[in-house]
Design a protein around this motif. Sequence first.
Motif, mmCIF file in Angstrom:
data_model
loop_
_atom_site.group_PDB
_atom_site.id
_atom_site.type_symbol
_atom_site.label_atom_id
_atom_site.label_comp_id
_atom_site.label_asym_id
_atom_site.label_seq_id
_atom_site.Cartn_x
_atom_site.Cartn_y
_atom_site.Cartn_z
ATOM 1 N N ALA A 110 48.464 58.074 38.051
ATOM 2 C CA ALA A 110 49.232 56.998 38.698
ATOM 3 C C ALA A 110 50.721 57.330 38.722
ATOM 4 O O ALA A 110 51.415 57.067 39.714
ATOM 5 C CB ALA A 110 48.988 55.680 37.974
ATOM 6 N N TRP A 111 51.220 57.911 37.628
ATOM 7 C CA TRP A 111 52.634 58.272 37.571
ATOM 8 C C TRP A 111 52.980 59.326 38.617
ATOM 9 O O TRP A 111 53.985 59.209 39.322
ATOM 10 C CB TRP A 111 52.978 58.787 36.180
ATOM 11 C CG TRP A 111 54.347 59.376 36.092
ATOM 12 C CD1 TRP A 111 55.536 58.705 36.048
ATOM 13 C CD2 TRP A 111 54.678 60.764 36.066
ATOM 14 N NE1 TRP A 111 56.591 59.586 35.991
ATOM 15 C CE2 TRP A 111 56.087 60.862 35.999
ATOM 16 C CE3 TRP A 111 53.916 61.925 36.082
ATOM 17 C CZ2 TRP A 111 56.741 62.087 35.949
ATOM 18 C CZ3 TRP A 111 54.565 63.152 36.042
ATOM 19 C CH2 TRP A 111 55.967 63.219 35.977
ATOM 20 N N SER A 112 52.149 60.346 38.759
ATOM 21 C CA SER A 112 52.420 61.376 39.762
ATOM 22 C C SER A 112 52.330 60.788 41.169
ATOM 23 O O SER A 112 53.087 61.187 42.066
ATOM 24 C CB SER A 112 51.447 62.552 39.605
ATOM 25 O OG SER A 112 50.102 62.128 39.684
ATOM 26 N N SER A 113 51.439 59.818 41.373
ATOM 27 C CA SER A 113 51.355 59.152 42.674
ATOM 28 C C SER A 113 52.627 58.372 42.965
ATOM 29 O O SER A 113 53.100 58.322 44.111
ATOM 30 C CB SER A 113 50.147 58.209 42.713
ATOM 31 O OG SER A 113 48.938 58.919 42.499
ATOM 32 N N GLY A 157 46.489 70.242 38.654
ATOM 33 C CA GLY A 157 46.467 70.434 40.098
ATOM 34 C C GLY A 157 46.518 69.122 40.858
ATOM 35 O O GLY A 157 47.216 68.998 41.878
ATOM 36 N N THR A 158 45.784 68.120 40.368
ATOM 37 C CA THR A 158 45.782 66.805 41.015
ATOM 38 C C THR A 158 47.162 66.152 40.946
ATOM 39 O O THR A 158 47.653 65.590 41.931
ATOM 40 C CB THR A 158 44.749 65.885 40.344
ATOM 41 O OG1 THR A 158 43.446 66.483 40.458
ATOM 42 C CG2 THR A 158 44.731 64.517 40.995
ATOM 43 N N SER A 163 52.228 64.384 43.450
ATOM 44 C CA SER A 163 53.671 64.205 43.286
ATOM 45 C C SER A 163 54.482 64.945 44.336
ATOM 46 O O SER A 163 55.520 64.454 44.781
ATOM 47 C CB SER A 163 54.092 64.665 41.879
ATOM 48 O OG SER A 163 53.753 66.022 41.676
ATOM 49 N N LEU A 164 54.015 66.129 44.741
ATOM 50 C CA LEU A 164 54.803 66.931 45.677
ATOM 51 C C LEU A 164 54.207 66.955 47.090
ATOM 52 O O LEU A 164 54.935 67.179 48.063
ATOM 53 C CB LEU A 164 54.928 68.362 45.150
ATOM 54 C CG LEU A 164 56.170 69.150 45.584
ATOM 55 C CD1 LEU A 164 57.435 68.431 45.152
ATOM 56 C CD2 LEU A 164 56.137 70.554 45.004
ATOM 57 N N GLY A 165 52.921 66.707 47.201
ATOM 58 C CA GLY A 165 52.265 66.738 48.510
ATOM 59 C C GLY A 165 52.869 65.804 49.541
ATOM 60 O O GLY A 165 52.962 66.161 50.730
#
Length: 275
Positions: A110-113, A157-158, A163-165
């Motif tokens: 969730a944080w990376s999202s 990887g997820t 986060s960057l995608g």
Amino acid sequence: MQSEKGRYSQPRWGVTRWLADAGPGVPDDIRAALIGDLYGSLPVFAAGAVNTVAVAAVIAIREPTAPFIAWVILELVICLSRLSVLVAAHRAAREGRPTPTDLHLVLAVAWSSSVGFGILISLASGDWVVAMLASLSAAAMVGGICFRNFSAPRLAGTMILLSLGPIVPGAALADEPLLFIVFLQVPMYLAAMTVAAFRLNKMLIATMRAERENGHLAHHDTLTGLRNRAGFVAALNTKLAAPAGHGKPFALLFLDLDNFKPVNDTYGHAAATRC
């Protein structure tokens, strides 16, 4: 193999088990150690949380619109939730209780999202100062994600992808042709960092296997596989150090075989072991 801070629970949900899977053939004690590595320490977590919350806050001050205010709130909620889970997990591990590993992994995703959402709205805003700040912050976080979570390369990887995608659709929404180069750059960078996480994971597991085998050899007889003197002393100390009321009662039987050395010297250790 157990963390000095205690033993952390394996994930139970299907998706979190997949994210944290270390690959086939990995012993259970090494899997437990890898899960412990995913929790990290409070100072490391605090550094990442302060960075993302601060970036979201200063951008919201510059662009006080609904999406950026929502981003700040989202960052605060997720980071405070992760902090609570992290503290509770460390305490539970020390006390020998189950740890909330599934929730810990879900909050990491969730944080990376949330970081990716910040990039998306920053690029779409057309404010290049805001876009640059959000992108630099996310790029810095990706390095930490890779090297902090490579004990679970699928999770790394997820998180890198989420986060960057969003830079790719963000660049498309920005309607700036010069930014279209990220359509090539970002996929290559994502692939390279994910491959690096998997390679680091293999190296880590190989190192843990070597430590495991060396520890076994140091405490067991190579001929019989039974505990040697060092292994016996370690096992006895563990039993004696166990808190009262934990474990089953045990007894110690000591046998001393007289004149056994000539058998070893005459027939060899292998023959003497079968006697």
